[in-house]
Scaffold this motif. Structure first.
Motif, PDB file in Angstrom:
ATOM      1  N   GLU A 174       0.820  -1.356   0.164  1.00  0.00           N
ATOM      2  CA  GLU A 174       0.077  -0.052   0.025  1.00  0.00           C
ATOM      3  C   GLU A 174       0.596   1.292  -0.059  1.00  0.00           C
ATOM      4  OE1 GLU A 174      -3.224   0.206   2.793  1.00  0.00           O
ATOM      5  OE2 GLU A 174      -3.746  -1.901   2.475  1.00  0.00           O
ATOM      6  N   LYS A 175       2.162   1.076   0.435  1.00  0.00           N
ATOM      7  CA  LYS A 175       2.754   2.485   0.539  1.00  0.00           C
ATOM      8  C   LYS A 175       4.275   2.233   0.549  1.00  0.00           C
ATOM      9  CE  LYS A 175       1.950   2.665   5.567  1.00  0.00           C
ATOM     10  NZ  LYS A 175       0.741   2.058   5.786  1.00  0.00           N
ATOM     11  N   ILE A 176       4.958   3.444   0.041  1.00  0.00           N
ATOM     12  CA  ILE A 176       6.800   3.286   0.173  1.00  0.00           C
ATOM     13  C   ILE A 176       6.743   4.165   1.164  1.00  0.00           C
ATOM     14  CG2 ILE A 176       8.683   3.961  -0.874  1.00  0.00           C
ATOM     15  CD1 ILE A 176       6.877   1.658  -2.539  1.00  0.00           C
ATOM     16  N   ALA A 177       7.599   3.773   2.317  1.00  0.00           N
ATOM     17  CA  ALA A 177       7.869   4.511   3.372  1.00  0.00           C
ATOM     18  C   ALA A 177       9.441   4.514   3.887  1.00  0.00           C
ATOM     19  CB  ALA A 177       7.130   3.850   4.603  1.00  0.00           C
ATOM     20  N   TYR A 178       9.796   5.506   4.461  1.00  0.00           N
ATOM     21  CA  TYR A 178      11.220   5.635   4.526  1.00  0.00           C
ATOM     22  C   TYR A 178      11.342   6.153   6.163  1.00  0.00           C
ATOM     23  CZ  TYR A 178      15.842   7.761   4.940  1.00  0.00           C
ATOM     24  OH  TYR A 178      17.124   8.211   5.116  1.00  0.00           O
ATOM     25  N   CYS A 179      12.222   5.813   6.871  1.00  0.00           N
ATOM     26  CA  CYS A 179      12.524   6.137   8.146  1.00  0.00           C
ATOM     27  C   CYS A 179      14.178   6.368   8.241  1.00  0.00           C
ATOM     28  CB  CYS A 179      12.038   5.330   9.263  1.00  0.00           C
ATOM     29  SG  CYS A 179      12.156   6.082  10.968  1.00  0.00           S
ATOM     30  N   SER A 180      14.507   7.537   8.982  1.00  0.00           N
ATOM     31  CA  SER A 180      15.894   7.971   9.131  1.00  0.00           C
ATOM     32  C   SER A 180      16.666   6.998  10.309  1.00  0.00           C
ATOM     33  CB  SER A 180      16.176   9.338   9.425  1.00  0.00           C
ATOM     34  OG  SER A 180      15.605   9.778  10.559  1.00  0.00           O
ATOM     35  N   GLN A 181      17.787   7.006  10.168  1.00  0.00           N
ATOM     36  CA  GLN A 181      18.497   6.124  10.973  1.00  0.00           C
ATOM     37  C   GLN A 181      18.909   6.992  12.384  1.00  0.00           C
ATOM     38  OE1 GLN A 181      22.483   5.644   9.244  1.00  0.00           O
ATOM     39  NE2 GLN A 181      23.448   6.050  11.312  1.00  0.00           N
ATOM     40  N   LYS A 182      18.967   8.201  12.338  1.00  0.00           N
ATOM     41  CA  LYS A 182      19.060   9.060  13.343  1.00  0.00           C
ATOM     42  C   LYS A 182      18.043   9.880  13.336  1.00  0.00           C
ATOM     43  CE  LYS A 182      24.048   8.868  13.156  1.00  0.00           C
ATOM     44  NZ  LYS A 182      25.284   9.609  12.829  1.00  0.00           N
ATOM     45  N   SER A 183      17.926  10.461  14.752  1.00  0.00           N
ATOM     46  CA  SER A 183      16.916  11.649  15.028  1.00  0.00           C
ATOM     47  C   SER A 183      17.497  13.048  14.441  1.00  0.00           C
ATOM     48  CB  SER A 183      16.588  11.806  16.560  1.00  0.00           C
ATOM     49  OG  SER A 183      15.938  10.650  16.968  1.00  0.00           O
ATOM     50  N   ILE A 184      16.605  13.685  14.033  1.00  0.00           N
ATOM     51  CA  ILE A 184      16.988  14.969  13.527  1.00  0.00           C
ATOM     52  C   ILE A 184      16.356  15.942  14.514  1.00  0.00           C
ATOM     53  CG2 ILE A 184      16.637  16.693  11.659  1.00  0.00           C
ATOM     54  CD1 ILE A 184      16.387  14.213   9.787  1.00  0.00           C
ATOM     55  N   LYS A 185      17.468  17.132  14.759  1.00  0.00           N
ATOM     56  CA  LYS A 185      17.072  18.148  15.621  1.00  0.00           C
ATOM     57  C   LYS A 185      16.295  19.482  14.965  1.00  0.00           C
ATOM     58  CE  LYS A 185      21.411  17.493  17.794  1.00  0.00           C
ATOM     59  NZ  LYS A 185      22.464  18.184  18.543  1.00  0.00           N
ATOM     60  N   PHE A 186      15.224  19.886  15.474  1.00  0.00           N
ATOM     61  CA  PHE A 186      14.762  21.066  14.992  1.00  0.00           C
ATOM     62  C   PHE A 186      14.078  21.862  16.370  1.00  0.00           C
ATOM     63  CE2 PHE A 186      11.394  18.295  14.504  1.00  0.00           C
ATOM     64  CZ  PHE A 186      10.288  19.065  14.670  1.00  0.00           C
ATOM     65  N   SER A 187      14.003  23.106  15.937  1.00  0.00           N
ATOM     66  CA  SER A 187      13.129  24.060  16.967  1.00  0.00           C
ATOM     67  C   SER A 187      11.695  23.991  16.769  1.00  0.00           C
ATOM     68  CB  SER A 187      13.943  25.520  16.974  1.00  0.00           C
ATOM     69  OG  SER A 187      15.074  25.626  17.217  1.00  0.00           O
ATOM     70  N   SER A 188      11.136  23.794  17.912  1.00  0.00           N
ATOM     71  CA  SER A 188       9.630  23.913  17.728  1.00  0.00           C
ATOM     72  C   SER A 188       9.295  25.138  17.968  1.00  0.00           C
ATOM     73  CB  SER A 188       8.936  23.219  19.137  1.00  0.00           C
ATOM     74  OG  SER A 188       9.135  23.897  20.329  1.00  0.00           O
ATOM     75  N   PRO A 189       7.930  25.674  17.261  1.00  0.00           N
ATOM     76  CA  PRO A 189       7.552  26.928  17.730  1.00  0.00           C
ATOM     77  C   PRO A 189       7.749  27.855  18.892  1.00  0.00           C
ATOM     78  CG  PRO A 189       5.802  25.596  16.601  1.00  0.00           C
ATOM     79  CD  PRO A 189       6.847  24.824  17.130  1.00  0.00           C
ATOM     80  N   ASN A 190       7.680  27.057  20.082  1.00  0.00           N
ATOM     81  CA  ASN A 190       7.894  27.817  21.417  1.00  0.00           C
ATOM     82  C   ASN A 190       9.487  27.944  21.639  1.00  0.00           C
ATOM     83  OD1 ASN A 190       8.366  25.045  22.069  1.00  0.00           O
ATOM     84  ND2 ASN A 190       6.743  25.059  23.711  1.00  0.00           N
ATOM     85  N   GLY A 191      10.443  27.257  20.869  1.00  0.00           N
ATOM     86  CA  GLY A 191      11.850  27.363  21.104  1.00  0.00           C
ATOM     87  C   GLY A 191      12.544  26.266  21.428  1.00  0.00           C
ATOM     88  N   GLU A 192      11.720  25.263  21.723  1.00  0.00           N
ATOM     89  CA  GLU A 192      12.113  23.905  22.234  1.00  0.00           C
ATOM     90  C   GLU A 192      13.140  23.241  21.143  1.00  0.00           C
ATOM     91  OE1 GLU A 192       9.889  21.580  25.106  1.00  0.00           O
ATOM     92  OE2 GLU A 192       8.451  22.832  24.969  1.00  0.00           O
ATOM     93  N   LEU A 193      14.306  22.571  21.596  1.00  0.00           N
ATOM     94  CA  LEU A 193      14.721  21.580  20.691  1.00  0.00           C
ATOM     95  C   LEU A 193      14.257  20.298  20.689  1.00  0.00           C
ATOM     96  CD1 LEU A 193      17.367  21.984  18.520  1.00  0.00           C
ATOM     97  CD2 LEU A 193      18.625  21.026  20.385  1.00  0.00           C
TER      98      LEU A 193
END
Length: 163
Positions: free
Chosen positions: A81-100
């Protein structure tokens, strides 16, 4: 080809291509053992993605997803039903309230929404092969670094042609 372990996804080692066949075989055996420890690729897939009762996992491949920030190592799952990909490592980004925040990079494409699966190669380095998946809403995803490029392309084509 040489393979060396380059981190892990859910306890499953991710390989980097090289030049020694013995290291490739060792890496593949290690991968198989880890998948068994986790409970198999189907279990890993079900833990990562929402799966319907009738959906069948057809194949999974180690590869890289090409992004504007550079390639990201992970697993590409091909299901009925689908093609799905998941990364090996977590990726960091900032949330709207500034949290990492740290999250795994995931891509999910319904097979019914894929309009093409194309092969490509680097003009300057023909050994660098890519698989481009284009969706009906005009998104393109580029995957590369497959241990078995031809087999991955074949499975992707078959999954898309079943629709």
């Amino acid at each position: 080809m040489k393979t060396s372990i380059q981190g892990q996804v859910f306890g499953i080692p991710i390989m980097k291509l090289g030049t020694k066949i013995t290291e490739t075989v060792k890496g593949k055996l290690s991968l198989g053992a880890r998948i068994l420890q986790v409970g198999g690729l189907k279990k890993v897939y079900k833990q990562l993605f929402s799966v319907t009762e009738e959906e069948k996992l057809l194949k999974a491949f180690q590869c890289y997803l090409s992004t504007t920030a550079g390639p990201i190592a992970g697993l590409l799952f091909i299901s009925s039903e689908k093609i799905a990909y998941c990364s090996q490592k977590s990726i960091k980004f900032s949330s709207p309230n500034g949290e990492l925040i740290r999250v795994r990079y995931k891509v999910v494409m319904l097979v019914s929404k894929i309009k093409r699966v194309d092969q490509s190669e680097n003009a300057k380095k023909p050994s660098q092969k890519y698989i481009e998946i284009g969706t009906v809403d005009n998104f393109d995803f580029w995957f590369m670094g497959f241990l078995n490029y031809k087999k991955a392309f074949k499975y992707l084509q078959q999954a898309v042609s079943r629709v």
